[in-house]
Design an enzyme around this catalytic site. Structure first.
Site, PDB file in Angstrom:
ATOM      1  N   CYS A 297       0.811  -1.223   0.000  1.00  0.00           N
ATOM      2  CA  CYS A 297       0.000   0.000   0.000  1.00  0.00           C
ATOM      3  C   CYS A 297       0.842   1.270   0.000  1.00  0.00           C
ATOM      4  CB  CYS A 297      -0.986  -0.007   1.172  1.00  0.00           C
ATOM      5  SG  CYS A 297      -0.233   0.099   2.816  1.00  0.00           S
ATOM      6  N   HIS A 345      -2.651   1.349   6.949  1.00  0.00           N
ATOM      7  CA  HIS A 345      -3.011   1.247   5.528  1.00  0.00           C
ATOM      8  C   HIS A 345      -3.153   2.649   4.950  1.00  0.00           C
ATOM      9  CE1 HIS A 345      -4.337  -0.801   1.926  1.00  0.00           C
ATOM     10  NE2 HIS A 345      -5.364   0.007   1.839  1.00  0.00           N
ATOM     11  N   HIS A 357      -5.712   1.964  -4.368  1.00  0.00           N
ATOM     12  CA  HIS A 357      -4.833   1.423  -3.324  1.00  0.00           C
ATOM     13  C   HIS A 357      -4.443  -0.013  -3.645  1.00  0.00           C
ATOM     14  CE1 HIS A 357      -7.979  -0.855  -0.658  1.00  0.00           C
ATOM     15  NE2 HIS A 357      -8.394  -0.817  -1.900  1.00  0.00           N
TER      16      HIS A 357
END
Length: 383
Positions: A297, A345, A357
């Site tokens: 990520c 994240h 993402h």
């Protein structure tokens, strides 16, 4: 990244975790005012049965007699909660791995720089020693008589006086030379101490990387094992429950009216970052990866902004700590949306209530609803 990173092969998954749900068909589709999804009969689909997230994960499969037993929605919700936890823990460990690697790379570079300084310092010290030796030999050749005697014996007093001036200048130069030698020796000692300290830090971060790698491998293996115990139909049902959870989270986020307040347009650099990130759609998530073939990520977001000419920290946690925070209602394309209380994240806002993402192992870079996960906050790399 370095050779320490490797791709972890995951089982083919049908379920979607909270990081990968509410996928948009195209980047331009707004996530505004979604209607309840109909079932195959046309009637609204009911909300999933609340799960028992804190209960022990059920073991779907056969009964004691070997007969397959049906798995209830409640059990599947417990499985989903367990999977979310495992992949979340893997993401935290991935951030720790990336941070340790980034520090190790920096410390390795510093050690190399210090080694160069040590080599240069040693060469300079050798040169100074040679010059000092030459000065000492010259003084020896001048003899040990006092200046008055040498003046009296000289057949050319003026020439002697000129020479005496040069001798005094030479003596001053010799003192300066010895002082420079002492300073160079001190510098060399400091360089060696600094190099030793950096080496200890490097070893500590290598150990931290190894420990994080073990955790990542363990968590992902546990998730794969849990998923492997589900039948095909159960995986499909679980995927629907996952999708519903993300859909409801996105609907609630949009229902707050936040999208109506988001009107900012992306900067020139932000548009470049968005283009880079969306160009990676379809590439697999691999922990620790920064492209070009795969990403995690924060690897995706850091590389996107590097491509836009604005290098940013490597990990989602450091991106949250170091970049400027902006209100959610003021975010613009290119801003980074940080998720979960531990900033484990990150996705990039692309407009219309959506992010791009890299969700988690077993998933590809994709587009999702910005509100489909729990938002911690928004940061702006080019503030």
């Amino acid at each position: 990244m370095g050779s320490g990173k490797r791709s972890l092969t995951t089982a083919t998954l049908f379920l979607a975790c909270a990081c990968a749900c509410a996928v948009l068909a195209t980047p331009g589709v707004a996530y505004a005012s979604p209607a309840p999804k109909p079932t195959s009969t046309g009637s609204p689909r009911p909300a999933p049965t609340p799960g028992a997230g804190g209960a022990a994960t059920p073991a779907p499969g056969a009964t004691a007699t070997g007969t397959p037993k049906p798995v209830s929605n409640r059990e599947l919700e417990a499985v989903r909660a367990r999977l979310d936890k495992l992949y979340h823990d893997a993401a935290v460990a991935t951030d720790a791995y990336n941070a340790a690697e980034e520090k190790a790379e920096k410390q390795s570079a510093e050690i190399v720089d210090l080694a160069r300084e040590i080599v240069k310092g040693q060469a300079k010290l050798d040169e100074l020693k040679d010059r000092a030796g030459a000065a000492a030999r010259a003084q020896y050749r001048g003899g040990g008589l006092p200046p008055e005697a040498r003046l009296w014996l000289s057949d050319n007093p003026q020439r002697f006086l000129d020479g005496a001036g040069r001798v005094r200048a030479g003596e001053h130069a010799t003192k300066g030379l010895l002082g420079e030698m002492a300073r160079t020796q001190q510098d060399l000692k400091q360089y060696e101490q600094d190099a030793s300290a950096q080496w200890k830090k490097l070893e500590a971060n290598r150990e931290a990387k190894a420990e994080a790698q073990k955790k990542i491998t363990k968590k992902i293996a546990a998730a794969e094992e849990l998923e492997s115990r589900l039948e095909k139909k159960e995986k499909e049902r679980l995927a629907k429950l996952e999708e519903e959870a993300a859909y409801q989270a996105q609907s609630a986020w949009l229902g707050s009216g936040v999208l109506a307040d988001i009107k900012s347009k992306g900067s020139a650099a932000g548009k470049k970052a968005v283009k880079y990130a969306t160009d990676q759609i379809g590439k697999p998530y691999v922990w620790g990866a920064e492209g070009p073939g795969s990403f995690d990520c924060s690897g995706l977001t850091s590389q996107a902004w590097a491509a836009a000419g604005h290098p940013i920290p490597r990990t989602s946690q450091e991106q949250w700590k170091q970049l400027k925070h902006v209100p959610v209602e003021d975010m613009r394309p290119g801003d980074l949306v940080i998720y979960f209380d531990d900033a484990s994240h990150v996705g990039m806002y692309i407009g219309d209530g959506a992010i791009v993402h890299a969700p988690r192992p077993g998933r590809n870079v994709t587009i999702a609803g910005a509100g489909s996960m729990r938002i911690l906050g928004v940061v702006r790399p080019d503030a």
